[in-house]
Design a protein around this motif. Sequence first.
Motif, PDB file in Angstrom:
ATOM      1  N   LYS A 171       6.771   6.903 -13.902  1.00 48.93           N
ATOM      2  CA  LYS A 171       7.004   8.209 -13.367  1.00 48.93           C
ATOM      3  C   LYS A 171       7.666   7.981 -11.824  1.00 48.93           C
ATOM      4  N   LYS A 172       8.409   8.833 -11.626  1.00 49.15           N
ATOM      5  CA  LYS A 172       8.826   8.757 -10.208  1.00 49.15           C
ATOM      6  C   LYS A 172       7.882   9.105  -9.497  1.00 49.15           C
ATOM      7  N   LYS A 173       8.077   8.519  -8.090  1.00 50.01           N
ATOM      8  CA  LYS A 173       7.293   8.649  -7.140  1.00 50.01           C
ATOM      9  C   LYS A 173       6.657  10.016  -6.704  1.00 50.01           C
ATOM     10  N   GLU A 174       7.467  10.925  -6.878  1.00 50.59           N
ATOM     11  CA  GLU A 174       7.084  12.391  -6.432  1.00 50.59           C
ATOM     12  C   GLU A 174       5.930  12.812  -7.718  1.00 50.59           C
ATOM     13  N   GLU A 175       6.158  12.337  -8.626  1.00 49.73           N
ATOM     14  CA  GLU A 175       5.116  12.727  -9.836  1.00 49.73           C
ATOM     15  C   GLU A 175       3.824  12.295  -9.554  1.00 49.73           C
ATOM     16  N   SER A 176       3.993  10.912  -9.368  1.00 50.33           N
ATOM     17  CA  SER A 176       2.563  10.094  -8.905  1.00 50.33           C
ATOM     18  C   SER A 176       1.972  10.833  -7.800  1.00 50.33           C
ATOM     19  N   VAL A 177       2.593  11.095  -6.710  1.00 49.58           N
ATOM     20  CA  VAL A 177       1.854  11.807  -5.687  1.00 49.58           C
ATOM     21  C   VAL A 177       1.429  13.156  -5.901  1.00 49.58           C
ATOM     22  N   GLU A 178       2.034  13.979  -6.447  1.00 43.27           N
ATOM     23  CA  GLU A 178       1.463  15.233  -7.156  1.00 43.27           C
ATOM     24  C   GLU A 178       0.286  15.142  -7.885  1.00 43.27           C
ATOM     25  N   SER A 179       0.205  14.049  -8.733  1.00 43.97           N
ATOM     26  CA  SER A 179      -0.987  14.012  -9.437  1.00 43.97           C
ATOM     27  C   SER A 179      -1.948  13.004  -8.821  1.00 43.97           C
ATOM     28  N   GLY A 180      -1.894  12.844  -7.657  1.00 44.97           N
ATOM     29  CA  GLY A 180      -2.920  12.391  -6.775  1.00 44.97           C
ATOM     30  C   GLY A 180      -3.113  10.588  -7.207  1.00 44.97           C
ATOM     31  N   CYS A 187       8.210  -3.462 -19.503  1.00 42.71           N
ATOM     32  CA  CYS A 187       6.937  -4.006 -19.146  1.00 42.71           C
ATOM     33  C   CYS A 187       6.010  -2.574 -18.983  1.00 42.71           C
ATOM     34  N   ILE A 188       6.406  -1.666 -18.422  1.00 42.61           N
ATOM     35  CA  ILE A 188       5.379  -0.296 -17.962  1.00 42.61           C
ATOM     36  C   ILE A 188       5.292   0.734 -19.167  1.00 42.61           C
ATOM     37  N   ALA A 189       4.232   0.800 -19.573  1.00 42.15           N
ATOM     38  CA  ALA A 189       3.718   2.011 -20.592  1.00 42.15           C
ATOM     39  C   ALA A 189       4.156   3.211 -19.919  1.00 42.15           C
ATOM     40  N   LEU A 211       0.708  -1.767 -18.364  1.00 39.87           N
ATOM     41  CA  LEU A 211       1.517  -2.508 -18.879  1.00 39.87           C
ATOM     42  C   LEU A 211       1.926  -2.122 -20.490  1.00 39.87           C
ATOM     43  N   ARG A 212       2.734  -2.108 -20.994  1.00 39.59           N
ATOM     44  CA  ARG A 212       2.990  -2.264 -22.419  1.00 39.59           C
ATOM     45  C   ARG A 212       2.904  -3.528 -23.019  1.00 39.59           C
ATOM     46  N   ILE A 213       2.965  -4.504 -22.223  1.00 39.15           N
ATOM     47  CA  ILE A 213       2.999  -6.008 -22.780  1.00 39.15           C
ATOM     48  C   ILE A 213       1.782  -6.670 -22.731  1.00 39.15           C
ATOM     49  N   SER A 214       1.520  -7.700 -23.414  1.00 42.92           N
ATOM     50  CA  SER A 214       0.383  -8.104 -23.583  1.00 42.92           C
ATOM     51  C   SER A 214       0.379  -9.745 -23.019  1.00 42.92           C
ATOM     52  N   ASP A 215       1.287 -10.337 -23.376  1.00 46.78           N
ATOM     53  CA  ASP A 215       1.382 -11.852 -23.063  1.00 46.78           C
ATOM     54  C   ASP A 215       2.196 -12.015 -21.476  1.00 46.78           C
ATOM     55  N   LEU A 216       1.137 -11.905 -20.744  1.00 46.31           N
ATOM     56  CA  LEU A 216       1.705 -11.915 -19.357  1.00 46.31           C
ATOM     57  C   LEU A 216       2.239 -13.230 -18.909  1.00 46.31           C
ATOM     58  N   SER A 228       0.975  -1.064  -0.043  1.00 43.26           N
ATOM     59  CA  SER A 228      -0.066   0.193   0.223  1.00 43.26           C
ATOM     60  C   SER A 228       0.913   1.396   0.109  1.00 43.26           C
ATOM     61  N   GLY A 229       2.128   1.120   0.445  1.00 45.60           N
ATOM     62  CA  GLY A 229       2.898   2.454   0.620  1.00 45.60           C
ATOM     63  C   GLY A 229       3.734   2.736  -0.829  1.00 45.60           C
ATOM     64  N   PHE A 230       3.458   1.796  -1.945  1.00 48.75           N
ATOM     65  CA  PHE A 230       4.240   2.194  -3.035  1.00 48.75           C
ATOM     66  C   PHE A 230       3.119   2.964  -4.117  1.00 48.75           C
ATOM     67  N   THR A 231       3.766   4.039  -4.409  1.00 42.17           N
ATOM     68  CA  THR A 231       2.900   4.910  -5.575  1.00 42.17           C
ATOM     69  C   THR A 231       3.502   5.073  -6.768  1.00 42.17           C
ATOM     70  N   SER A 232       4.584   4.418  -7.045  1.00 43.67           N
ATOM     71  CA  SER A 232       5.383   4.275  -8.210  1.00 43.67           C
ATOM     72  C   SER A 232       5.838   2.824  -8.619  1.00 43.67           C
ATOM     73  N   PRO A 233       5.222   2.540  -9.915  1.00 43.47           N
ATOM     74  CA  PRO A 233       5.809   1.118 -10.425  1.00 43.47           C
ATOM     75  C   PRO A 233       7.078   0.958 -10.178  1.00 43.47           C
ATOM     76  N   ARG A 234       7.788   1.851 -10.517  1.00 44.98           N
ATOM     77  CA  ARG A 234       9.455   1.841 -10.467  1.00 44.98           C
ATOM     78  C   ARG A 234       9.957   1.431  -9.231  1.00 44.98           C
ATOM     79  N   GLU A 235       9.476   2.059  -7.994  1.00 47.31           N
ATOM     80  CA  GLU A 235       9.598   1.987  -6.699  1.00 47.31           C
ATOM     81  C   GLU A 235       9.458   0.353  -6.331  1.00 47.31           C
TER      82      GLU A 235
END
Length: 223
Positions: free
Chosen positions: A204-213, A197-199, A150-155, A84-91
């Motif tokens: 984006k960085k966590k800070e950008e995700s937090v700012e966008s809500g 994998c990720i579109a 995701l940018r991939i389709s064959d999971l 629950s504490g992760f707001t960025s896929p990269r993180e």
Amino acid sequence: MPEEIRIPKQKRSIEKKEALKKAAVELFSTKGFHNTSSNEIAKKANVSIGTFYSYFVDKKSLYEELITDLYNESLQEITIMDVSGFTSPREFVRKYVALILHNHEYMTAFQKEISALSLQYDDLHELEARARAGAIRTFFSLLETNKKMLRISDLKTTSLILQCALESVAHEVTFYENDYDKEKVIDELTDLICRYCIADEYDKKKEESVESGSHLEYTVHGC
């Protein structure tokens, strides 16, 4: 040899079985699987050979249980992560990669033996493959839960590729003497996975995700 394998319930029985497993790990790690006998395992665990066969059909069944335990312990750490504490896929990806490498630092000699045997013997490879399937399913669950990003389709195929790639790098970095910077290895693996994998709009960085809500879903379903 008993007709049925016992499942230990009493404290003393559980301790005897655990002693056998601990002895087997030590012997397999130092002498190798094929150079270790069931009698040696029983002797090192200070139990009779009859006790050995009350819990295991043979040393191969003991070996399989050890592999399963090893993979299950790693998967448990992943499935109980506080996602629950992760707001960025990269993180989240970086945390996942770091955990995979860290888990290979545990019982390294035994894990090296597993890897070597898996490459040499089809029957032992099958034992490891069954345990590894759980890790691949966990990867698939993570991708399935967040497929909108995701940018991939064959999971299914992607889960196989990523899990095997991570294991291969982990083996090289943790099993042998080298001068690799593990933090840099983790960073580069994280970047590779995210780019693959990720579109772009979600990487984006966590800070950008937090700012966008935005808040990302990282529910890990049971395997």
